[in-house]
Design a protein around this motif. Structure first.
Motif, PDB file in Angstrom:
ATOM      1  N   SER A 186       0.802  -1.225   0.000  1.00 27.29           N
ATOM      2  CA  SER A 186       0.000   0.000   0.000  1.00 27.29           C
ATOM      3  C   SER A 186       0.836   1.277   0.000  1.00 27.29           C
ATOM      4  N   LEU A 187       2.088   1.200   0.411  1.00 24.78           N
ATOM      5  CA  LEU A 187       2.917   2.395   0.477  1.00 24.78           C
ATOM      6  C   LEU A 187       3.276   2.912  -0.915  1.00 24.78           C
ATOM      7  N   LYS A 188       3.552   4.213  -0.968  1.00 21.82           N
ATOM      8  CA  LYS A 188       4.048   4.855  -2.180  1.00 21.82           C
ATOM      9  C   LYS A 188       5.533   5.137  -2.007  1.00 21.82           C
ATOM     10  N   SER A 189       6.209   5.328  -3.112  1.00 13.82           N
ATOM     11  CA  SER A 189       7.646   5.609  -3.028  1.00 13.82           C
ATOM     12  C   SER A 189       7.920   6.913  -2.300  1.00 13.82           C
ATOM     13  N   VAL A 190       6.973   7.864  -2.319  1.00 16.82           N
ATOM     14  CA  VAL A 190       7.175   9.128  -1.614  1.00 16.82           C
ATOM     15  C   VAL A 190       7.027   8.969  -0.108  1.00 16.82           C
ATOM     16  N   ASP A 191       6.479   7.845   0.329  1.00 13.56           N
ATOM     17  CA  ASP A 191       6.368   7.585   1.761  1.00 13.56           C
ATOM     18  C   ASP A 191       7.690   7.108   2.351  1.00 13.56           C
ATOM     19  N   LEU A 192       8.631   6.764   1.485  1.00 13.83           N
ATOM     20  CA  LEU A 192       9.847   6.088   1.919  1.00 13.83           C
ATOM     21  C   LEU A 192      11.041   7.021   1.950  1.00 13.83           C
ATOM     22  N   SER A 193      11.894   6.815   2.936  1.00 23.89           N
ATOM     23  CA  SER A 193      13.123   7.593   3.042  1.00 23.89           C
ATOM     24  C   SER A 193      14.102   7.154   1.966  1.00 23.89           C
ATOM     25  N   PRO A 194      15.088   7.998   1.650  1.00 20.80           N
ATOM     26  CA  PRO A 194      16.042   7.675   0.579  1.00 20.80           C
ATOM     27  C   PRO A 194      16.862   6.421   0.807  1.00 20.80           C
ATOM     28  N   VAL A 195      16.939   5.918   2.023  1.00 21.28           N
ATOM     29  CA  VAL A 195      17.751   4.732   2.263  1.00 21.28           C
ATOM     30  C   VAL A 195      16.940   3.441   2.192  1.00 21.28           C
ATOM     31  N   SER A 196      15.695   3.517   1.762  1.00 22.71           N
ATOM     32  CA  SER A 196      14.911   2.309   1.557  1.00 22.71           C
ATOM     33  C   SER A 196      15.447   1.569   0.330  1.00 22.71           C
ATOM     34  N   TRP A 197      15.576   0.271   0.452  1.00 23.92           N
ATOM     35  CA  TRP A 197      16.199  -0.502  -0.625  1.00 23.92           C
ATOM     36  C   TRP A 197      15.716  -1.938  -0.584  1.00 23.92           C
ATOM     37  N   MET A 198      16.016  -2.648  -1.678  1.00 30.02           N
ATOM     38  CA  MET A 198      15.742  -4.080  -1.714  1.00 30.02           C
ATOM     39  C   MET A 198      16.828  -4.766  -2.523  1.00 30.02           C
ATOM     40  N   SER A 199      16.963  -6.055  -2.283  1.00 20.64           N
ATOM     41  CA  SER A 199      17.879  -6.876  -3.057  1.00 20.64           C
ATOM     42  C   SER A 199      17.111  -8.071  -3.599  1.00 20.64           C
ATOM     43  N   VAL A 200      17.342  -8.377  -4.873  1.00 24.88           N
ATOM     44  CA  VAL A 200      16.682  -9.497  -5.534  1.00 24.88           C
ATOM     45  C   VAL A 200      17.736 -10.529  -5.913  1.00 24.88           C
ATOM     46  N   ALA A 201      17.510 -11.776  -5.538  1.00 19.93           N
ATOM     47  CA  ALA A 201      18.401 -12.869  -5.915  1.00 19.93           C
ATOM     48  C   ALA A 201      17.843 -13.536  -7.163  1.00 19.93           C
ATOM     49  N   TRP A 202      18.697 -13.714  -8.166  1.00 21.02           N
ATOM     50  CA  TRP A 202      18.304 -14.314  -9.435  1.00 21.02           C
ATOM     51  C   TRP A 202      19.034 -15.647  -9.597  1.00 21.02           C
ATOM     52  N   TYR A 203      18.256 -16.730  -9.642  1.00 22.01           N
ATOM     53  CA  TYR A 203      18.833 -18.057  -9.793  1.00 22.01           C
ATOM     54  C   TYR A 203      18.380 -18.665 -11.127  1.00 22.01           C
ATOM     55  N   PRO A 204      19.308 -19.270 -11.871  1.00 22.09           N
ATOM     56  CA  PRO A 204      18.949 -19.838 -13.182  1.00 22.09           C
ATOM     57  C   PRO A 204      18.112 -21.104 -13.032  1.00 22.09           C
ATOM     58  N   ILE A 205      17.176 -21.292 -13.949  1.00 18.14           N
ATOM     59  CA  ILE A 205      16.341 -22.492 -13.899  1.00 18.14           C
ATOM     60  C   ILE A 205      16.495 -23.346 -15.165  1.00 18.14           C
ATOM     61  N   TYR A 206      16.518 -22.738 -16.333  1.00 17.18           N
ATOM     62  CA  TYR A 206      16.718 -23.506 -17.570  1.00 17.18           C
ATOM     63  C   TYR A 206      17.090 -22.540 -18.682  1.00 17.18           C
ATOM     64  N   HIS A 207      17.567 -23.092 -19.795  1.00 13.82           N
ATOM     65  CA  HIS A 207      17.861 -22.248 -20.954  1.00 13.82           C
ATOM     66  C   HIS A 207      17.377 -22.940 -22.223  1.00 13.82           C
ATOM     67  N   ILE A 208      17.045 -22.124 -23.210  1.00 11.41           N
ATOM     68  CA  ILE A 208      16.529 -22.599 -24.496  1.00 11.41           C
ATOM     69  C   ILE A 208      17.345 -21.963 -25.627  1.00 11.41           C
ATOM     70  N   PRO A 209      17.859 -22.766 -26.576  1.00 11.72           N
ATOM     71  CA  PRO A 209      17.860 -24.235 -26.593  1.00 11.72           C
ATOM     72  C   PRO A 209      18.837 -24.797 -25.571  1.00 11.72           C
ATOM     73  N   TYR A 210      18.591 -26.012 -25.143  1.00 15.04           N
ATOM     74  CA  TYR A 210      19.402 -26.627 -24.102  1.00 15.04           C
ATOM     75  C   TYR A 210      20.826 -26.864 -24.584  1.00 15.04           C
ATOM     76  N   GLN A 211      21.790 -26.565 -23.717  1.00 14.13           N
ATOM     77  CA  GLN A 211      23.203 -26.792 -23.998  1.00 14.13           C
ATOM     78  C   GLN A 211      23.796 -27.639 -22.876  1.00 14.13           C
ATOM     79  N   ARG A 212      24.547 -28.645 -23.252  1.00 14.18           N
ATOM     80  CA  ARG A 212      25.186 -29.485 -22.244  1.00 14.18           C
ATOM     81  C   ARG A 212      26.513 -28.889 -21.792  1.00 14.18           C
ATOM     82  N   ASN A 213      26.796 -29.099 -20.524  1.00 14.91           N
ATOM     83  CA  ASN A 213      28.115 -28.784 -19.964  1.00 14.91           C
ATOM     84  C   ASN A 213      28.531 -27.323 -20.151  1.00 14.91           C
TER      85      ASN A 213
END
Length: 319
Positions: A186-213
């Motif tokens: 529900s919050l807006k970005s203007v409600d937040l102080s400048p030091v508000s932050w987030m981190s996103v972890a990105w993990y691979p799941i598959y690729h197309i076309p498939y490549q071995r090794n």
């Protein structure tokens, strides 16, 4: 290597392709000024005629399809062939500081199914509860105790410590957490102080076309994003190499002109299992960019006194 592949590889940056495909673009709205103050008491914007902002709900919506199907980043392999590598986003860490105290100011960490929080709006009870809970707590309250009022009021924080195999995608995690902390949506970005932050972890799941090794395709990333409307007015002291996160927060001219959107490009980055040169093309400055973004993330965490579990794991297990 064939000459044609060398020429093509010289122009390609797999790292930039990844960043382009995983950067959210949120719709900007306008908050009009009322009676000398903004209608929402926006952080540091009382003198402006209007304030641009985005809703956190719109930010999370950007991760909806990525959470369900993965975000596809084109990767050019050593032989010149291209594959689309898909990554699932997970909420790795987040701190929301508000410009005024809300009803509940809480700290949350997922570890062995237990929750820890404090309702004290100045967070002093939180400091005591963390120190008595574990010597290895994920947030060092004492480190920023003297700067709390400068940062604003800590409304919410979360740091993921589960194995990647035990996590749920970002959109599902935000929905789960918002059941107890409605401000997450529900919050807006203007409600937040400048030091508000987030981190996103990105993990691979598959690729197309498939490549071995192709071990290089197992690389994982942490991206760091500021999520306040006002951080362009705020300078975090001594950020590595004079790096300013605000420089990456700007409208994307290539997006639909009818709907003004802003890209929340990452100001920091960390990588895990980054082997070989697939992600660091020497002709496109990828190595220097990685060093700069890593330094910015490291400096940000140190100055906020944050022990970010995933970041610490990445730097102690680079391969």
């Amino acid at each position: 290597m064939g000459g044609r592949w060398v020429e093509e590889y010289g122009r390609s940056s797999n790292l930039q392709f990844f960043l382009n495909c995983t950067t959210p673009a949120v719709e900007m709205r306008v908050l009009p000024k009322m009676n000398g103050r903004s209608s929402n008491d926006a952080w540091h914007h009382a003198e402006m005629d209007s304030v641009e902002y985005f809703n956190l709900a719109d930010l999370w919506e950007q991760y909806y399809e990525w959470s369900a199907y993965g975000a596809g980043a084109t990767v050019q392999l050593y032989g010149g062939e291209r594959v689309v590598q898909y990554y699932v986003p997970y909420l790795s860490g987040i701190q929301l500081y508000t410009n005024k105290s809300l009803t509940a100011s809480r700290s949350f960490v997922a570890e062995n199914g237990m929750d820890f929080w404090s309702d004290d709006e100045d967070n002093e009870k939180m400091s005591r509860s963390w120190s008595s809970t574990s010597e290895d707590s994920l947030f060092n309250c004492d480190a920023i105790g003297g700067n709390r009022r400068r940062h604003g009021h800590l409304y919410f924080e979360f740091f993921e410590v589960c194995s990647p195999y035990g996590r749920i995608p970002l959109m599902d995690k935000v929905y789960e957490l918002s059941q107890g902390f409605p401000g997450l949506t529900s919050l807006k970005s203007v409600d937040l102080s400048p030091v508000s932050w987030m981190s996103v972890a990105w993990y691979p799941i598959y690729h197309i076309p498939y490549q071995r090794n192709v071990k290089d395709l197992s690389a994982c990333f942490l991206t760091y994003h500021t999520i306040s409307s006002s951080f362009q007015d705020y300078t975090l002291e001594n950020v590595a190499n004079g790096y300013c996160p605000a420089a990456n927060w700007k409208p994307n001219d290539e997006l639909d002109k009818k709907t003004k959107k802003t890209q929340l490009a990452p100001f920091g980055l960390a990588a895990h299992k980054l082997q070989g040169s697939l992600w660091t093309n020497p002709r496109t400055g990828d190595h220097e960019r990685l060093v700069s973004l890593f330094g910015a993330a490291d400096s940000w965490l140190k100055q906020l006194g944050v022990q970010h579990h995933d970041f610490n794991y990445f730097i102690t297990h680079p391969m």
